[in-house]
Scaffold this active site. Structure first.
Site, short mmCIF file in Angstrom:
data_model
loop_
_atom_site.label_atom_id
_atom_site.label_comp_id
_atom_site.label_asym_id
_atom_site.label_seq_id
_atom_site.Cartn_x
_atom_site.Cartn_y
_atom_site.Cartn_z
N GLY A 16 5.46 1.49 -0.88
CA GLY A 16 4.85 0.14 -1.59
C GLY A 16 4.74 -1.05 -0.53
N SER A 17 3.70 -0.99 -0.44
CA SER A 17 3.94 -2.43 0.94
C SER A 17 2.62 -3.19 0.05
CB SER A 17 2.97 -1.91 2.28
OG SER A 17 1.70 -1.51 2.08
N ASN A 18 1.56 -1.77 -0.66
CA ASN A 18 0.36 -3.38 -1.43
C ASN A 18 1.70 -3.33 -3.08
OD1 ASN A 18 -2.61 -2.60 -0.60
ND2 ASN A 18 -1.98 -0.54 -0.28
N ARG A 59 1.61 18.79 -16.02
CA ARG A 59 1.12 17.39 -15.31
C ARG A 59 1.29 16.31 -17.12
NH1 ARG A 59 -0.79 16.24 -10.67
NH2 ARG A 59 -1.67 18.05 -9.54
N MET A 88 0.99 9.53 -5.20
CA MET A 88 -0.05 10.88 -5.30
C MET A 88 0.02 11.31 -5.99
SD MET A 88 -1.02 9.43 -2.25
CE MET A 88 -1.16 10.56 -1.44
N ASN A 119 -7.27 0.72 -8.63
CA ASN A 119 -7.05 1.84 -7.99
C ASN A 119 -7.35 1.39 -6.75
OD1 ASN A 119 -5.12 3.92 -6.70
ND2 ASN A 119 -7.07 4.81 -5.65
N HIS A 158 -7.95 1.57 -2.02
CA HIS A 158 -8.06 3.10 -1.53
C HIS A 158 -8.77 3.03 -0.37
CE1 HIS A 158 -9.86 7.28 -1.05
NE2 HIS A 158 -10.28 7.13 -0.52
C1 GRF Z 1 -2.59 2.89 0.82
O1 GRF Z 1 -3.19 2.97 2.19
C2 GRF Z 1 -3.71 2.87 -0.09
O2 GRF Z 1 -4.96 2.75 -0.06
C3 GRF Z 1 -3.15 4.30 -0.60
O3 GRF Z 1 -1.84 4.52 -0.10
C4 GRF Z 1 -1.33 3.68 0.87
C5 GRF Z 1 -0.43 2.99 -0.07
O4 GRF Z 1 0.59 2.76 0.98
N1 GRF Z 1 -3.94 4.64 -2.06
P1 GRF Z 1 1.52 1.46 0.28
O5 GRF Z 1 2.58 2.53 -0.22
O6 GRF Z 1 1.33 1.25 -0.37
O7 GRF Z 1 1.77 0.95 1.14
#
Ligand code: GRF
Length: 217
Positions: A14-16, A68, A93, A110, A112
């Site tokens: 969850g860093s983003n 799903r 994911m 999203n 990527h």
């Molecule tokens: C990030 O690199 C994002 O681009 C990809 O998965 C990773 C997630 O990292 N989709 P975080 O959980 O946000 O740290």
């Protein structure tokens, strides 16, 4: 100003998500993070969200087996209960079903870790190393049924160094991710991004060069 109600969907650290939460603390930010939803009960990002005082919900995909449609239906109910207006996928994911994606058309974005349309899918940093590309980066895009295929909103690039491993490259790309994702969410929440013929227009014009980020570091 009414702030858009945003849910962030995560599966891991969850860093983003944390970068979006931080950005949304700014009083003029046009979006409010009201919900963090994870498909994994052990996602590290859940603790960060809770510590930030944000509501968290787990919809465990394992409960639904291969179904799903039911999994996406369960998420849809949670999103509706929370009156969500925009979704940010941040390291989420699971593949989403087409009806779910279409329901959120133009309202789900999203991040990527590659310069799309290059390196869709997984292991992007290793594949970028293997391909010998000199520039790599990250992309924020609208979500469409085709994986990693929607209109590009913002990109950030990094130079690939000769001595980079997939890990060192990933770390530099991640720094860029944390910068472009809040900026892209801001534009979308302000209603300034429209999709025309599969491409994003900002304020009616093509995404300006200055909206992309090429840090010197
Ligand atoms: C990030 O690199 C994002 O681009 C990809 O998965 C990773 C997630 O990292 N989709 P975080 O959980 O946000 O740290």
């Amino acid at each position: 100003m009414s702030r858009k109600r945003v849910a962030i969907l995560i599966s891991g650290r969850g860093s983003n998500m944390a970068a979006l939460i931080e950005a949304a603390k700014e009083k003029n930010f046009p979006a409010e993070i009201v919900l963090v939803l994870s498909n994994r009960p052990d996602a590290g990002g859940l603790d960060i969200a809770r510590a930030a005082g944000i509501a968290t919900v787990v919809v465990d995909h394992k409960t639904y087996g291969k179904d799903r449609v039911s999994f996406d239906g369960a998420m849809q109910s949670v999103l509706e209960q929370n009156r969500i207006e925009l979704i940010c996928l941040a390291g989420f994911m699971r593949l989403l079903t087409t009806p779910f994606v279409e329901r959120w058309d133009g309202r789900m974005i999203n991040i990527h870790p590659a310069l799309l349309p290059a390196f869709k899918g997984l292991d992007t940093h290793q594949r970028a190393r293997d391909a010998g590309v000199k520039v790599h980066g990250a992309t924020v895009h609208f979500v469409v049924p085709e994986m990693d295929g929607g209109a590009i909103i913002m990109q950030g690039a990094v130079a690939v160094r000769a001595d980079d491993s997939a890990q060192t490259l990933a770390a530099r790309v991640l720094t860029v991710e944390h910068q472009i994702y809040p900026q892209a969410l801001k534009l979308v929440a302000e209603g300034r991004v429209k999709i025309v013929d599969g491409r994003s227009l900002i304020d009616g014009k093509p995404v300006p060069d200055t909206a992309s980020l090429i840090p010197s570091a």
